[in-house]
Design a protein around this motif. Structure first.
Motif, mmCIF file in Angstrom:
data_model
loop_
_atom_site.group_PDB
_atom_site.id
_atom_site.type_symbol
_atom_site.label_atom_id
_atom_site.label_comp_id
_atom_site.label_asym_id
_atom_site.label_seq_id
_atom_site.Cartn_x
_atom_site.Cartn_y
_atom_site.Cartn_z
ATOM 1 N N HIS A 49 0.864 -1.180 0.000
ATOM 2 C CA HIS A 49 0.000 0.000 0.000
ATOM 3 C C HIS A 49 0.898 1.227 0.000
ATOM 4 C CE1 HIS A 49 -4.078 -1.751 1.105
ATOM 5 N NE2 HIS A 49 -3.270 -2.800 1.092
ATOM 6 N N LEU A 50 0.927 1.949 -1.108
ATOM 7 C CA LEU A 50 1.801 3.117 -1.200
ATOM 8 C C LEU A 50 1.120 4.368 -0.670
ATOM 9 C CD1 LEU A 50 4.521 4.201 -2.076
ATOM 10 C CD2 LEU A 50 3.596 4.563 -4.363
ATOM 11 N N LEU A 51 -0.151 4.596 -1.046
ATOM 12 C CA LEU A 51 -0.908 5.749 -0.577
ATOM 13 C C LEU A 51 -2.102 5.278 0.240
ATOM 14 C CD1 LEU A 51 -0.927 8.043 -3.755
ATOM 15 C CD2 LEU A 51 0.722 7.989 -1.869
ATOM 16 N N ASN A 52 -2.385 6.005 1.341
ATOM 17 C CA ASN A 52 -3.452 5.603 2.252
ATOM 18 C C ASN A 52 -4.196 6.817 2.790
ATOM 19 O OD1 ASN A 52 -2.583 2.693 2.450
ATOM 20 N ND2 ASN A 52 -0.768 3.660 3.335
ATOM 21 N N PRO A 53 -5.516 6.698 2.988
ATOM 22 C CA PRO A 53 -6.296 7.821 3.540
ATOM 23 C C PRO A 53 -6.062 7.983 5.032
ATOM 24 C CG PRO A 53 -7.704 5.918 3.222
ATOM 25 C CD PRO A 53 -6.368 5.539 2.655
ATOM 26 N N VAL A 54 -6.406 9.142 5.541
ATOM 27 C CA VAL A 54 -6.273 9.412 6.971
ATOM 28 C C VAL A 54 -7.261 8.570 7.771
ATOM 29 C CG1 VAL A 54 -6.514 11.194 8.738
ATOM 30 C CG2 VAL A 54 -5.389 11.725 6.591
ATOM 31 N N SER A 55 -8.415 8.278 7.186
ATOM 32 C CA SER A 55 -9.470 7.594 7.923
ATOM 33 C C SER A 55 -9.223 6.098 8.091
ATOM 34 C CB SER A 55 -10.813 7.801 7.213
ATOM 35 O OG SER A 55 -10.725 7.348 5.867
ATOM 36 N N GLY A 56 -8.192 5.556 7.437
ATOM 37 C CA GLY A 56 -7.954 4.121 7.511
ATOM 38 C C GLY A 56 -7.004 3.728 8.620
ATOM 39 N N GLU A 57 -6.624 2.453 8.624
ATOM 40 C CA GLU A 57 -5.757 1.919 9.662
ATOM 41 C C GLU A 57 -4.285 2.020 9.294
ATOM 42 O OE1 GLU A 57 -7.000 -2.068 10.324
ATOM 43 O OE2 GLU A 57 -8.962 -1.502 11.156
ATOM 44 N N ARG A 58 -3.993 2.303 8.027
ATOM 45 C CA ARG A 58 -2.610 2.353 7.579
ATOM 46 C C ARG A 58 -2.040 3.766 7.666
ATOM 47 N NH1 ARG A 58 -0.847 -2.132 4.761
ATOM 48 N NH2 ARG A 58 -2.407 -3.771 4.501
ATOM 49 N N HIS A 59 -0.750 3.850 7.487
ATOM 50 C CA HIS A 59 -0.035 5.115 7.582
ATOM 51 C C HIS A 59 -0.566 6.112 6.559
ATOM 52 C CE1 HIS A 59 3.656 7.505 6.223
ATOM 53 N NE2 HIS A 59 3.324 8.007 7.388
ATOM 54 N N PRO A 60 -1.129 7.254 6.981
ATOM 55 C CA PRO A 60 -1.707 8.218 6.028
ATOM 56 C C PRO A 60 -0.647 8.843 5.122
ATOM 57 C CG PRO A 60 -2.556 8.589 8.243
ATOM 58 C CD PRO A 60 -1.409 7.643 8.382
ATOM 59 N N PHE A 61 -0.879 8.725 3.831
ATOM 60 C CA PHE A 61 0.029 9.261 2.816
ATOM 61 C C PHE A 61 -0.819 9.465 1.574
ATOM 62 C CE2 PHE A 61 4.078 8.234 0.144
ATOM 63 C CZ PHE A 61 4.283 9.590 -0.074
ATOM 64 N N TYR A 62 -0.881 10.676 1.038
ATOM 65 C CA TYR A 62 -1.837 10.969 -0.020
ATOM 66 C C TYR A 62 -1.373 12.149 -0.864
ATOM 67 C CZ TYR A 62 -3.011 14.247 3.673
ATOM 68 O OH TYR A 62 -2.919 15.196 4.658
ATOM 69 N N ALA A 63 -1.992 12.279 -2.038
ATOM 70 C CA ALA A 63 -1.739 13.397 -2.945
ATOM 71 C C ALA A 63 -2.993 14.259 -3.021
ATOM 72 C CB ALA A 63 -1.369 12.890 -4.335
ATOM 73 N N LEU A 64 -2.781 15.566 -2.997
ATOM 74 C CA LEU A 64 -3.878 16.528 -2.998
ATOM 75 C C LEU A 64 -3.515 17.672 -3.931
ATOM 76 C CD1 LEU A 64 -6.578 17.466 -1.554
ATOM 77 C CD2 LEU A 64 -5.087 18.692 0.038
ATOM 78 N N TYR A 65 -4.498 18.130 -4.721
ATOM 79 C CA TYR A 65 -4.270 19.211 -5.679
ATOM 80 C C TYR A 65 -5.251 20.346 -5.428
ATOM 81 C CZ TYR A 65 -1.311 15.977 -8.244
ATOM 82 O OH TYR A 65 -0.304 15.111 -8.590
ATOM 83 N N GLY A 66 -4.875 21.560 -5.877
ATOM 84 C CA GLY A 66 -5.778 22.681 -5.722
ATOM 85 C C GLY A 66 -5.197 23.976 -6.250
ATOM 86 N N TRP A 67 -5.821 25.077 -5.811
ATOM 87 C CA TRP A 67 -5.439 26.418 -6.257
ATOM 88 C C TRP A 67 -5.350 27.341 -5.047
ATOM 89 C CZ3 TRP A 67 -4.850 27.390 -11.579
ATOM 90 C CH2 TRP A 67 -5.335 26.388 -12.428
#
Length: 303
Positions: A49-67
């Motif tokens: 599992h490379l990327l994981n949400p904050v709400s899960g049991e695994r280490h949170p790691f994610y990509a987010l985009y915006g302005w």
């Protein structure tokens, strides 16, 4: 800084090498497994599992985009971590079928995000804005990779780099997580920050012994890479910030960037370096202190 939100509706990711999903809340890429790699040598062990949400049991790691808004715009008028994006269509994200997200801010700006992925480990992210406000608007596009706390599988072996890796106009930087904590606090960011301007080539991300997630500016275009540690939340963050986009009334504008999420296989990284023009991407592999020997010897043995 990124402030991820609770669970939301999701869009599936399905490629020969990647499986997972995208959260419509925030449009986050925060659920990604590597089909060709397992956590242990056992054939029935879980996929990496490379990327994981904050709400899960695994280490949170994610990509987010915006302005980031400029001028009279404020943050409520641009998409952020809480934004409820809508999918245009209902398809999964595959190499043959990109996914389109849309958000109308109800104040004259319509934001679109197109996510495409190849059959290996590279996403292309296209962010667009349609300006129906009647006045000129300016915004700064960004991409963020955020890790909450130190990775649980951190080896901390002194001859193998784990942590931040980035390249700016030919200069490679490898910082440990401890280095990020010790960055000088930026007055503007109010966190320990290291920021570099790249004129033509810039990429930044986090690497473990075998795997990596990296944000990549489009080759040949300027980009700012930003590494930060957020002490209160203990978030390690890597970002790219692209030049300000100014949009006339009735006009639209788009920007592109890339996201690599996969194993540090030399042939794969070299292929992206050659085919996409990502400068020195193969040097995301830690060749060690004696790189001038180990790198050519590896290439010879591999041949």
């Amino acid at each position: 800084t990124a402030e991820p939100q609770p669970e939301s509706l999701r869009i599936a990711i399905d490629t020969p090498r990647l499986a997972g999903s995208i959260a419509l809340t925030g449009g986050r890429i925060d659920d990604l497994q590597l089909r060709n790699f397992r956590e242990t040598l056992a054939p029935d062990s879980d996929l990496v599992h490379l990327l994981n949400p904050v709400s899960g049991e695994r280490h949170p790691f994610y990509a987010l985009y915006g302005w980031t808004p400029r001028g009279t715009l404020d943050y409520a008028q641009v998409p952020g971590p809480n934004t409820a994006w809508e999918q245009v269509g209902d398809n999964a994200l595959t190499p043959e079928a990109p996914v389109t997200l849309r958000w109308d801010n109800a104040a004259g700006l319509i934001f679109t995000r197109i996510l495409a992925v190849d059959d290996n480990s590279m996403f292309t992210v296209t962010q667009s804005v349609e300006n129906n406000t009647g006045v000129e608007v300016s915004l700064d596009p960004y991409g963020i990779l955020a890790q909450h706390g130190l990775p649980p599988d951190l080896v901390n072996f002194y001859i193998s780099h784990e942590g931040l890796v980035q390249l700016n106009d030919g200069t490679l930087i490898e910082d440990d997580y401890s280095d990020m904590v010790d960055y000088v606090v930026s007055e503007r960011e109010r966190t320990p920050t290291h920021q570099v301007e790249a004129a033509t080539n810039g990429w930044i991300g986090f690497t473990s012994k075998y795997f990596m997630a990296t944000l990549i500016g489009m080759p040949g275009q300027p980009v700012t890479t930003v590494a930060q540690h957020v002490p209160g939340a203990d978030i390690y963050q890597a970002s790219i910030r692209q030049p300000t986009v100014t949009i006339a009334p009735g006009a639209s504008a788009s920007v592109q960037s890339m996201l690599f999420t996969g194993a540090k296989e030399s042939a794969t990284l070299r292929g992206y370096e050659d085919d996409l023009g990502i400068d020195r991407f193969v040097d995301a592999i830690d060749w060690g202190w004696f790189f001038f020997l180990t790198k050519p010897i590896f290439l010879l043995l591999n041949f």
